[in-house]
Write an enzyme that holds these catalytic residues in place. Sequence first.
Site, PDB file in Angstrom:
ATOM      1  N   LEU A  30       1.356   5.807   7.660  1.00 40.42           N
ATOM      2  CA  LEU A  30       2.781   5.632   7.354  1.00 40.42           C
ATOM      3  C   LEU A  30       3.223   4.173   7.383  1.00 40.42           C
ATOM      4  O   LEU A  30       2.762   3.385   8.202  1.00 40.42           O
ATOM      5  CB  LEU A  30       3.629   6.447   8.335  1.00 40.42           C
ATOM      6  CG  LEU A  30       3.330   7.944   8.369  1.00 40.42           C
ATOM      7  CD1 LEU A  30       4.197   8.638   9.410  1.00 40.42           C
ATOM      8  CD2 LEU A  30       3.521   8.576   6.998  1.00 40.42           C
ATOM      9  N   GLY A  33       8.027   2.426   3.697  1.00 38.78           N
ATOM     10  CA  GLY A  33       8.447   3.268   2.558  1.00 38.78           C
ATOM     11  C   GLY A  33       8.621   4.707   3.006  1.00 38.78           C
ATOM     12  O   GLY A  33       9.640   5.358   2.713  1.00 38.78           O
ATOM     13  N   HIS A  34       7.612   5.203   3.744  1.00 34.79           N
ATOM     14  CA  HIS A  34       7.727   6.564   4.280  1.00 34.79           C
ATOM     15  C   HIS A  34       8.931   6.666   5.222  1.00 34.79           C
ATOM     16  O   HIS A  34       9.663   7.657   5.216  1.00 34.79           O
ATOM     17  CB  HIS A  34       6.468   6.931   5.068  1.00 34.79           C
ATOM     18  CG  HIS A  34       5.199   6.936   4.263  1.00 34.79           C
ATOM     19  ND1 HIS A  34       4.196   6.034   4.446  1.00 34.79           N
ATOM     20  CD2 HIS A  34       4.788   7.751   3.262  1.00 34.79           C
ATOM     21  CE1 HIS A  34       3.200   6.283   3.617  1.00 34.79           C
ATOM     22  NE2 HIS A  34       3.529   7.316   2.882  1.00 34.79           N
ATOM     23  N   GLN A 145      10.724   6.801  -5.262  1.00 37.90           N
ATOM     24  CA  GLN A 145      10.809   6.368  -6.653  1.00 37.90           C
ATOM     25  C   GLN A 145       9.585   5.515  -7.032  1.00 37.90           C
ATOM     26  O   GLN A 145       9.267   5.350  -8.197  1.00 37.90           O
ATOM     27  CB  GLN A 145      12.113   5.569  -6.846  1.00 37.90           C
ATOM     28  CG  GLN A 145      12.400   5.071  -8.244  1.00 37.90           C
ATOM     29  CD  GLN A 145      12.551   6.185  -9.273  1.00 37.90           C
ATOM     30  OE1 GLN A 145      12.857   7.333  -8.930  1.00 37.90           O
ATOM     31  NE2 GLN A 145      12.311   5.862 -10.538  1.00 37.90           N
ATOM     32  N   GLN A 150       5.817  11.310 -10.424  1.00 33.63           N
ATOM     33  CA  GLN A 150       5.724  12.415  -9.458  1.00 33.63           C
ATOM     34  C   GLN A 150       7.105  13.035  -9.225  1.00 33.63           C
ATOM     35  O   GLN A 150       7.250  14.261  -9.204  1.00 33.63           O
ATOM     36  CB  GLN A 150       5.149  11.870  -8.148  1.00 33.63           C
ATOM     37  CG  GLN A 150       5.136  12.834  -7.004  1.00 33.63           C
ATOM     38  CD  GLN A 150       4.315  12.308  -5.829  1.00 33.63           C
ATOM     39  OE1 GLN A 150       3.097  12.408  -5.853  1.00 33.63           O
ATOM     40  NE2 GLN A 150       4.960  11.760  -4.831  1.00 33.63           N
ATOM     41  N   SER A 182       2.476   0.342  -0.028  1.00 29.47           N
ATOM     42  CA  SER A 182       1.584   1.439  -0.376  1.00 29.47           C
ATOM     43  C   SER A 182       0.481   1.481   0.665  1.00 29.47           C
ATOM     44  O   SER A 182       0.027   0.424   1.127  1.00 29.47           O
ATOM     45  CB  SER A 182       0.974   1.205  -1.763  1.00 29.47           C
ATOM     46  OG  SER A 182      -0.179   2.008  -1.929  1.00 29.47           O
TER      47      SER A 182
HETATM   48  P1  AMP Z   1       2.025   8.976   0.002  1.00 30.54           P
HETATM   49  O1  AMP Z   1       1.781   9.071   1.472  1.00 30.54           O
HETATM   50  O2  AMP Z   1       1.554   7.685  -0.588  1.00 30.54           O
HETATM   51  O3  AMP Z   1       1.592  10.202  -0.760  1.00 30.54           O
HETATM   52  O4  AMP Z   1       3.600   8.922  -0.165  1.00 30.54           O
HETATM   53  C1  AMP Z   1       4.444   9.884   0.412  1.00 30.54           C
HETATM   54  C2  AMP Z   1       5.827   9.698  -0.134  1.00 30.54           C
HETATM   55  O5  AMP Z   1       6.283   8.373   0.171  1.00 30.54           O
HETATM   56  C3  AMP Z   1       5.887   9.831  -1.658  1.00 30.54           C
HETATM   57  O6  AMP Z   1       7.065  10.529  -2.010  1.00 30.54           O
HETATM   58  C4  AMP Z   1       5.919   8.401  -2.118  1.00 30.54           C
HETATM   59  O7  AMP Z   1       6.562   8.230  -3.365  1.00 30.54           O
HETATM   60  C5  AMP Z   1       6.732   7.748  -1.008  1.00 30.54           C
HETATM   61  N1  AMP Z   1       6.471   6.303  -0.973  1.00 30.54           N
HETATM   62  C6  AMP Z   1       5.271   5.694  -0.982  1.00 30.54           C
HETATM   63  N2  AMP Z   1       5.425   4.352  -1.001  1.00 30.54           N
HETATM   64  C7  AMP Z   1       6.758   4.115  -1.016  1.00 30.54           C
HETATM   65  C8  AMP Z   1       7.576   2.932  -1.042  1.00 30.54           C
HETATM   66  N3  AMP Z   1       7.037   1.717  -1.069  1.00 30.54           N
HETATM   67  N4  AMP Z   1       8.905   3.093  -1.055  1.00 30.54           N
HETATM   68  C9  AMP Z   1       9.469   4.326  -1.039  1.00 30.54           C
HETATM   69  N5  AMP Z   1       8.768   5.467  -1.006  1.00 30.54           N
HETATM   70  C10 AMP Z   1       7.430   5.377  -1.000  1.00 30.54           C
END
Ligand code: AMP
Length: 280
Positions: A30, A33-34, A145, A150, A182
């Site tokens: 995490l 962003g998460h 976003q 997705q 990311s």
């Molecule tokens: P993931 O763990 O990469 O599958 O992401 C889980 C959720 O967090 C997904 O809805 C992603 O779009 C969101 N997410 C990932 N990176 C960011 C970011 N930099 N800003 C906002 N949301 C994000």
Amino acid sequence: MKIYNNIEQLREAIKNAERPIGLVPTMGFLHQGHLALINQAKKYNKTVIVTIFVNPTQFGPNEDYEKYPRDIDHDINLLKSLETNFVFIPERESLYTENHNTWVNVEKLDEKLEGHFRPNHFKGVATIVLKLLNITTPDNAYFGQKDAQQVQIIKQMVADLNLSIKINSIPTVREYDGLALSSRNVYLTKDERKSAKEIYQSLLLAQTLFEKGINNAEIIKKNVSDHIIKNIKNSKIDYVSITQESSLEDLQTIKDSALLSIAVHVGKTRLIDNLILSKK
Ligand code: AMP
């Protein structure tokens, strides 16, 4: 904060949970962003459920499922500090039994952008998201976003299958220099990390051109590609696309707004990013 690995135990706990329930599905490792998604969920829901599951079915055969970064202890500590109500960390075998044979295909949208390069990716994403929605029965679910395609695919699935769940999308959280957060950023070497900021710079360049009155998508895409190739060593562009935001149909001319999406390999790491081009 309660942590569940078992589907039935989680379901039982949810029966007594206060509504509205907000769900934030993640693959863990995490970052801020998460956290933005979780904070938004906390704001509008009485109960927040975060799921951590590196979903094998959304990874292609030559992708990074095995080496995808994982740090469950760090994630749990972070979630505790946010006072998340429930964390669901299922085992792979409990979500995909040996005779799992049902898949969700969100047609058309899944062929665009990422679909060309990751053919079964969205089949895996839509299937796991529907499973998590069915297990957690949320009123709201939160997605970034950052993964614009997705978001559209999940919205389409929820509409097509008559689910009574609101899908909320949250703006991309970026590093100090603009690189979108990311989990995969840890793959970047020091030099790659430095130059990766140019991805966001290329998106801003596009916005500037659009504001100056250039509305020809080809011209803007060419400027974006040139900027990336010139400023990021060892980069390989999968696509630079300008599309309508919800249909993801290519645009030749931009009217009021458009979704600019990029996928680029920086060395061995594949990164995606996007921006809504709009008249300020
Ligand atoms: P993931 O763990 O990469 O599958 O992401 C889980 C959720 O967090 C997904 O809805 C992603 O779009 C969101 N997410 C990932 N990176 C960011 C970011 N930099 N800003 C906002 N949301 C994000």
